[in-house]
Design a protein around this motif. Structure first.
Motif, PDB file in Angstrom:
ATOM      1  N   HIS A 141       2.126  66.663  -0.066  1.00  0.00           N
ATOM      2  CA  HIS A 141       3.222  66.969   0.861  1.00  0.00           C
ATOM      3  C   HIS A 141       3.035  66.204   2.173  1.00  0.00           C
ATOM      4  N   PRO A 142       4.103  66.107   2.983  1.00  0.00           N
ATOM      5  CA  PRO A 142       3.974  65.417   4.277  1.00  0.00           C
ATOM      6  C   PRO A 142       2.872  66.043   5.123  1.00  0.00           C
ATOM      7  N   TYR A 143       1.909  65.238   5.581  1.00  0.00           N
ATOM      8  CA  TYR A 143       0.716  65.759   6.262  1.00  0.00           C
ATOM      9  C   TYR A 143       1.064  66.582   7.497  1.00  0.00           C
ATOM     10  N   TYR A 144       1.882  66.024   8.374  1.00  0.00           N
ATOM     11  CA  TYR A 144       2.137  66.689   9.652  1.00  0.00           C
ATOM     12  C   TYR A 144       3.148  67.828   9.555  1.00  0.00           C
ATOM     13  N   LYS A 145       3.685  68.055   8.376  1.00  0.00           N
ATOM     14  CA  LYS A 145       4.579  69.205   8.196  1.00  0.00           C
ATOM     15  C   LYS A 145       3.779  70.497   8.068  1.00  0.00           C
ATOM     16  N   TYR A 146       2.563  70.381   7.495  1.00  0.00           N
ATOM     17  CA  TYR A 146       1.798  71.587   7.196  1.00  0.00           C
ATOM     18  C   TYR A 146       0.407  71.630   7.830  1.00  0.00           C
ATOM     19  N   ASN A 147      -0.016  70.573   8.513  1.00  0.00           N
ATOM     20  CA  ASN A 147      -1.408  70.534   8.964  1.00  0.00           C
ATOM     21  C   ASN A 147      -1.745  71.610   9.991  1.00  0.00           C
ATOM     22  N   TYR A 148      -0.714  72.187  10.632  1.00  0.00           N
ATOM     23  CA  TYR A 148      -0.976  73.278  11.581  1.00  0.00           C
ATOM     24  C   TYR A 148      -1.626  74.472  10.890  1.00  0.00           C
ATOM     25  N   LYS A 149      -1.457  74.573   9.578  1.00  0.00           N
ATOM     26  CA  LYS A 149      -2.004  75.710   8.849  1.00  0.00           C
ATOM     27  C   LYS A 149      -3.521  75.641   8.711  1.00  0.00           C
ATOM     28  N   TRP A 150      -4.078  74.428   8.655  1.00  0.00           N
ATOM     29  CA  TRP A 150      -5.513  74.316   8.387  1.00  0.00           C
ATOM     30  C   TRP A 150      -6.323  73.676   9.504  1.00  0.00           C
ATOM     31  N   THR A 151      -5.671  73.074  10.496  1.00  0.00           N
ATOM     32  CA  THR A 151      -6.425  72.267  11.460  1.00  0.00           C
ATOM     33  C   THR A 151      -7.486  73.069  12.217  1.00  0.00           C
ATOM     34  N   ARG A 152      -7.171  74.309  12.635  1.00  0.00           N
ATOM     35  CA  ARG A 152      -8.157  75.110  13.368  1.00  0.00           C
ATOM     36  C   ARG A 152      -9.345  75.471  12.464  1.00  0.00           C
ATOM     37  N   THR A 153      -9.049  75.815  11.216  1.00  0.00           N
ATOM     38  CA  THR A 153     -10.120  76.174  10.287  1.00  0.00           C
ATOM     39  C   THR A 153     -11.000  74.965   9.980  1.00  0.00           C
ATOM     40  N   VAL A 154     -10.381  73.796   9.849  1.00  0.00           N
ATOM     41  CA  VAL A 154     -11.152  72.574   9.608  1.00  0.00           C
ATOM     42  C   VAL A 154     -12.053  72.267  10.805  1.00  0.00           C
ATOM     43  N   GLN A 155     -11.548  72.457  12.027  1.00  0.00           N
ATOM     44  CA  GLN A 155     -12.387  72.263  13.225  1.00  0.00           C
ATOM     45  C   GLN A 155     -13.616  73.168  13.176  1.00  0.00           C
ATOM     46  N   ASP A 156     -13.401  74.439  12.841  1.00  0.00           N
ATOM     47  CA  ASP A 156     -14.512  75.385  12.773  1.00  0.00           C
ATOM     48  C   ASP A 156     -15.498  74.998  11.671  1.00  0.00           C
ATOM     49  N   SER A 157     -14.955  74.524  10.562  1.00  0.00           N
ATOM     50  CA  SER A 157     -15.820  74.100   9.461  1.00  0.00           C
ATOM     51  C   SER A 157     -16.665  72.898   9.871  1.00  0.00           C
ATOM     52  N   VAL A 158     -16.024  71.929  10.504  1.00  0.00           N
ATOM     53  CA  VAL A 158     -16.746  70.744  10.978  1.00  0.00           C
ATOM     54  C   VAL A 158     -17.852  71.141  11.944  1.00  0.00           C
ATOM     55  N   SER A 159     -17.569  72.104  12.819  1.00  0.00           N
ATOM     56  CA  SER A 159     -18.575  72.508  13.806  1.00  0.00           C
ATOM     57  C   SER A 159     -19.804  73.115  13.129  1.00  0.00           C
ATOM     58  N   THR A 160     -19.618  73.848  12.025  1.00  0.00           N
ATOM     59  CA  THR A 160     -20.784  74.419  11.333  1.00  0.00           C
ATOM     60  C   THR A 160     -21.639  73.311  10.722  1.00  0.00           C
TER      61      THR A 160
END
Length: 238
Positions: free
Chosen positions: A85-104
């Motif tokens: 699917h279009p990346y920027y249409k849905y990325n708001y759903k996972w971006t915060r969780t991905v940031q937290d995952s990257v930080s771990t």
């Protein structure tokens, strides 16, 4: 008979599109919820560093890396679904969780985990965004593709996330008698802060978060200053 001013199929077509969009969001929500659970578990184990001597870190790494492995599996599922699917249409759903995952992942590696070649408990290894891409087995910083990827902003926000954790660790490490760790943390976050000053940040969220780093730097500087006044800084870390 008069011709209808509105095509009767218009709203039927819109209904079909809305339903399809809802199914996509539902699929993404399930995957992100799963990733969130693994991130929360990993963060919980990581929080034990504040009461654990460095010599015992390897025991924590076993559990931390198990949580990270499950995060990687969840991100792989997310990448497959999101890339359809279009990346920027849905990325708001996972971006915060991905940031937290990257930080771990970044914090675990900095503490000496994730296959660090240094001796157990040795700190200071900072993963690059390319390292992050290799660990998750996903692209990073794509500009001309709708495929799932980890952005520079997500990586940088992941770095900022660990600064507060490290400033807290600096104070707790002194309580545990590990003054050298407090000094190492001070040097690291000051270098990170200096690095962020070089960036010409356009993202408002990033700019605000970077502004907050100076407070963490000040807190750790105060800890190190107090140690220096009492001549408690190990010679090799001065």
């Amino acid at each position: 008979m008069a011709t209808p001013l509105i095509d009767p199929e218009l709203f039927s077509q819109l209904k079909t599109k809305i339903e399809a969009d809802s199914l996509v969001k539902k699929d993404l929500d399930q995957i992100v919820d799963d990733l969130n659970q693994h991130v929360a578990y990993t963060q919980g184990v990581l929080s034990r560093i504040h009461s654990t001597p460095r010599s015992k870190y390897p025991e924590l790494f076993v559990q931390i890396e198990d949580g990270i492995k499950k995060q990687i599996e969840a991100v792989a599922k997310l990448a497959v679904t999101a890339s359809q699917h279009p990346y920027y249409k849905y990325n708001y759903k996972w971006t915060r969780t991905v940031q937290d995952s990257v930080s771990t992942v970044v914090l675990c590696a900095w503490l000496g985990g994730l296959g660090s070649e240094t001796k157990p408990g040795a700190v200071g290894r900072l993963l690059t965004i390319e390292d992050i891409g290799e660990i998750y087995q996903v692209p990073v910083n794509l500009k001309d593709s709708d495929a799932f990827h980890i952005t520079i902003e997500e990586y940088l926000l992941g770095l900022i996330n660990i600064i507060d954790e490290l400033s807290r660790l600096a104070m707790n490490s002194v309580t545990l008698g590990d003054n050298a760790l407090a000094v190492q943390i001070s040097g690291f976050i000051k270098d990170l802060h200096a690095g962020f000053q070089v960036l010409n940040l356009k993202n408002d969220i990033l700019r605000k978060r970077v502004d907050s780093i100076k407070y963490a730097v000040k807190r750790v500087e105060d800890v190190v200053y107090d140690l220096s006044l009492r001549n408690l800084i190990p010679a090799k870390t001065e």
